[in-house]
Scaffold this active site. Structure first.
Site: not given
Ligand code: GAL
Length: 820
Positions: A436, A512
């Site tokens: 991220e 994820e």
């Protein structure tokens, strides 16, 4: 004088340990005992004559902050967490676990190296030190490594005193506030090794082994071996390599001489006939044993453990291992070990992996940093595929003092070390260069991705590279996702089809997923989907319907995994609860550990464990019911009953009365994976499910009874025999039970632990994210009737007896044998 004697004694001891572990010619010293430690800054501590007698004596691996105390003001942060879609800044109290990891600390070790004779070489290897490590040997700086998660090595040949003289190793570590999004730990939390070799030798991580051709009949093994040698010494070097199978039988061998033009690197090709292939189900390992000769003199012996397996990532087909398509049934894990903190412990890691294996999990993502080498070794041995990850941020920061400040200078060095250390491990099936990273949105972010990926390809052309991407619009429109070998998305199941259509790779990974939140044994009513739900008790419901602004419940990901062939698997956030990041209670002290885990901080499975197990473990039956059935005061109220099972249908009985049969169905995402009786009214007694197979035959049953008053403590251990090495652990589950042996699911009793004999109390945990009880104290309250007590062996073989007492309850006792 006395001190020196003491040191000499110590030294004898470490030599003894070394001889067991050492290979014949190179010597490896594990620097684990008798370190001195003190928090604070002591610049004079680099000097050999510095007096550290009053410092604490500790063993390494060591986490200086895990003993607390917890305090919401430790690393208090007023921040807006962008990736959590927060609109405004708020004060985050337990974000990094509420533990005192910020600040400076010093470690010192006095030691002698009997094998360090003239002409030898010496290298220090740190598996990881948190963080900003400055290493000094005998008063001189040997090196600096800022990233606390990485392994690094330093040539200390010119700094070390010869055999017979005392050396002083001093390490200064410094952790900044606002440098992490979770509990990073503090100190020399991984192992430190000293290698002494001949002048001509194979350096640290000096081999690179690949298996370019694999078929039923044979596997071709390519082994590149680097050599370090003083100028002019490389003329007459020979490398004899043997490949041994798991039983130590030599299955291939090859000898080659180094030619002048070989640039101090041997390249050998060997053939292993009828190879056994490595997979999570068959984790077969081989070892290449290489002996380096200068003329007739043996100069080094180096072992490279490896597995023979092929991996492929292909458009439309997806991922295959040894030619068979499969999807990753993975979990993300942080590096901390709950109540043990970050100090690495092999027994603790093995315990985690054992539980995950039983769940049917076959892959681990080391979020968001490089793992301890012990974890990689265990994944090789126990059969887990790994996504080894490097960074949580690149140039654009997520936290004020995070890795972004080092990125430009250190990213390449960090990647190189990560890859060199782990690239011979069969478990590693991909590298992740980031999680991220806000640079997904930055101008030129895709160029950084390309540069980092190219570094990985240069160092290891055999494994693809991914990033866990969350900014899907930017990732797709700014040519970021398209650059990567594996497009990995975090929490984007509803985007998989669109993203796949927009991208050239032809497959997608759920890097994820889920981020469902729950507290073990806690059930909230009425039952229904809840987003970022907060309750007064700072807990989340175990009906597994609660999630975050950015996340999902497990079934919503399952549907996409099952229906979309181009999706190559998922890594659930998270396998285990971890210290820090107590979403949805980041701002509500005393919450200071996560609610995301499928398994809680005490290593006790939550209900969700059985939901994943029912889908992932295809070789064993799962039949699990929830909630518990002790609800005084709820008589007559709607109390839904769920069943997590891999049987197609089941019937629920409440006190013998059928509540009907439920079958898995495509009505919605939940009914595909759970059996749910939503209208059950609570009455004390027994709930029982009877499971039916596909032919409608009753094949299994499971029941839960209303518990009576707390009566006794029941203990059960994960292992009753452990190694007497002063490190091994047994995990003991303590349950408060009624007279009939039913768990009392609302019990809060305070338990006291006493260990006698050859072992000690190490730590305890109850999985309550709001508990401020210290893990190392020999007492703790049960949470929802349970806790975990961890005991550790001494170096003496024999036995230890654990007694667990509590006022008003019959005690529990248990014996753990310790063997050499
Ligand atoms: C993700 C992040 C993880 C963790 C998780 C919680 O966005 O990558 O580190 O913060 O959210 O849901």
């Amino acid at each position: 004088m006395i001190r020196i004697k003491h040191i000499a004694h110590l030294l004898l001891f470490s030599v003894l340990t070394v001889q067991v572990a050492a290979q014949s010619i190179r010597k490896e010293y594990l620097l684990d005992k008798n370190w001195k430690f003190k928090q604070g800054d002591y610049p004079d501590a680099v000097e050999s004559r510095f007096n550290d007698l009053k410092w604490k004596t500790v063993s390494v691996p060591h986490d200086w902050a895990i003993k607390g105390p917890f305090d919401g003001n430790n690393d208090l942060q007023k921040v807006r967490i962008e990736q959590n879609l927060e609109k405004e800044a708020s004060v985050k109290s337990g974000r990094t676990g509420g533990l005192p990891f910020v600040g400076t600390g010093w470690y010192r070790l006095k030691f002698m190296v009997p094998g360090f004779l003239p002409g030898k070489k010496a290298v220090l290897l740190f598996d990881g030190a948190m963080s900003n490590a400055r290493v000094y040997v005998n008063g001189k700086e040997a090196g600096f490594w800022p990233y606390g998660y990485n392994s690094f090595h330093l040539d200390v040949t010119s700094l070390l005193n010869p055999a017979g003289e005392v050396n002083t190793l001093a390490v200064r570590l410094e952790n900044f506030s606002q440098s992490s999004r979770w509990y990073p730990g503090a100190g020399i939390y991984r192992n430190v090794h000293l290698f002494v070799t001949e002048d001509v030798h194979i350096p640290v991580w000096g081999t690179y082994l690949t298996t370019p051709v694999i078929n039923k009949e044979f596997a071709k093994v390519n082994l590149k071996t680097k050599v370090e040698a003083p100028a002019g010494k490389a003329a007459d070097l020979r490398l004899e390599t043997e490949i041994r199978d798991a039983r130590e039988t030599v299955v291939a061998s090859f000898t080659s001489n180094l030619k002048e033009f070989d640039d101090l690197e041997f390249e050998q090709n060997l053939v292993v006939k009828n190879p056994f292939l490595w997979s999570p189900e068959t984790p077969v390992l081989y070892t290449a044993v290489s002996r380096l000769y200068e003329g007739k003199t043996l100069k080094d012996e180096y072992k490279t453990r490896f597995g023979i397996r092929s991996i492929k990532y292909e458009a439309a087909k997806g991922f295959s291992l040894n030619g068979e398509i499969r999807k990753f049934k993975g979990v993300c894990n942080h590096h901390d070990l709950g109540p043990l903190g970050t100090a690495v412990n092999t027994a603790a890691l093995r315990h985690q992996l054992t539980l995950l294996k039983d769940m049917g999990c076959d892959a681990i993502r080391t979020s968001h940093n490089m793992p301890a080498p012990e974890l990689v070794a265990l994944c090789d041995e126990m059969g887990f595929m790994m996504m080894v990850e490097s960074f949580d941020e690149w140039k654009t920061p997520k936290v004020k003092n995070g890795y972004s400040q080092y990125f430009d200078e250190w990213a390449e060095k960090d990647l190189v070390n990560m890859i060199h250390r782990d690239r011979n491990s069969p478990s590693v099936v991909m590298w992740s260069i980031g999680n991220e990273v806000p640079d997904q949105s930055a101008e030129g972010g895709n160029k950084i991705a390309k540069r980092l990926q190219d570094i990985c390809h240069r160092e290891d052309p055999t494994r693809p590279v991914t990033v866990g991407m969350d900014r899907i619009n930017d990732a797709l429109t700014k040519n970021f996702a398209a650059v990567l070998d594996i497009p990995g998305f975090n929490y984007k199941p509803t985007w998989y089809e669109r993203a796949n259509n927009a991208l050239p790779q032809g497959f997608i990974l759920g890097t994820e997923t889920a981020s469902t939140v729950s507290s073990r044994g806690v059930y909230k009513f009425p039952v229904g989907f809840q987003k970022m739900k907060q309750y007064d008790d700072n807990q989340s419901s175990s009906y597994d319907f609660e999630y975050c602004n950015w996340s999902q419940v497990p079934d919503d990901e399952f549907v996409k995994q099952d229906d979309l062939p181009f999706v190559i698997g998922e890594f659930v956030w998270t396998g285990f609860d971890y210290l820090g990041e107590p979403t949805p209670y980041d701002s509500k002290w005393p919450s200071h550990s996560s609610y995301f885990g499928i398994i809680d901080l005490a290593s006790i499975p939550k209900d969700r464990f059985y939901l994943y197990r029912s889908k992932w473990n295809t070789s064993k039956p799962t039949l699990h019911i929830l909630p518990h059935w002790t609800w005084p005061g709820r008589e007559g109220e709607i109390t839904p009953v769920f069943c997590y099972t891999n049987y197609p249908s089941a019937e629920l009985f409440v006190n013998g009365k059928s509540m009907g049969r439920q079958s898995k169905s495509n009505t919605n995402n939940q009914t595909r994976y759970r059996l749910m009786w939503n209208d059950v009214k609570y009455e004390p007694g027994v709930i029982k499910v009877v499971a039916y197979d596909k032919d409608g035959k009753a094949v299994a049953s499971e029941e839960v009874k209303t518990a009576g008053k707390p009566h006794h403590i029941e203990l059960s251990a994960n292992r009753t025999e452990i190694i007497a090495d002063g490190k091994d652990l047994a995990y003991i589950t303590a349950k408060v039970c009624d007279a009939e042996g039913n768990l009392c699911p609302q019990a809060t009793n305070l338990l006291q632990f006493k260990v006698k004999g050859d072992g000690r109390h190490k730590a305890a945990a109850n999985g309550d994210a709001t508990s401020l009880e210290l893990f190392h104290h020999p007492q703790m309250h049960v949470f929802k009737g349970m806790l975990t007590e961890i005991v550790q062996s001494s170096e003496k073989s024999g036995a230890m007896q654990l007694t667990v007492k509590s006022k008003g309850l019959k005690s529990g006792t248990l014996t753990i044998r310790t063997i050499k």
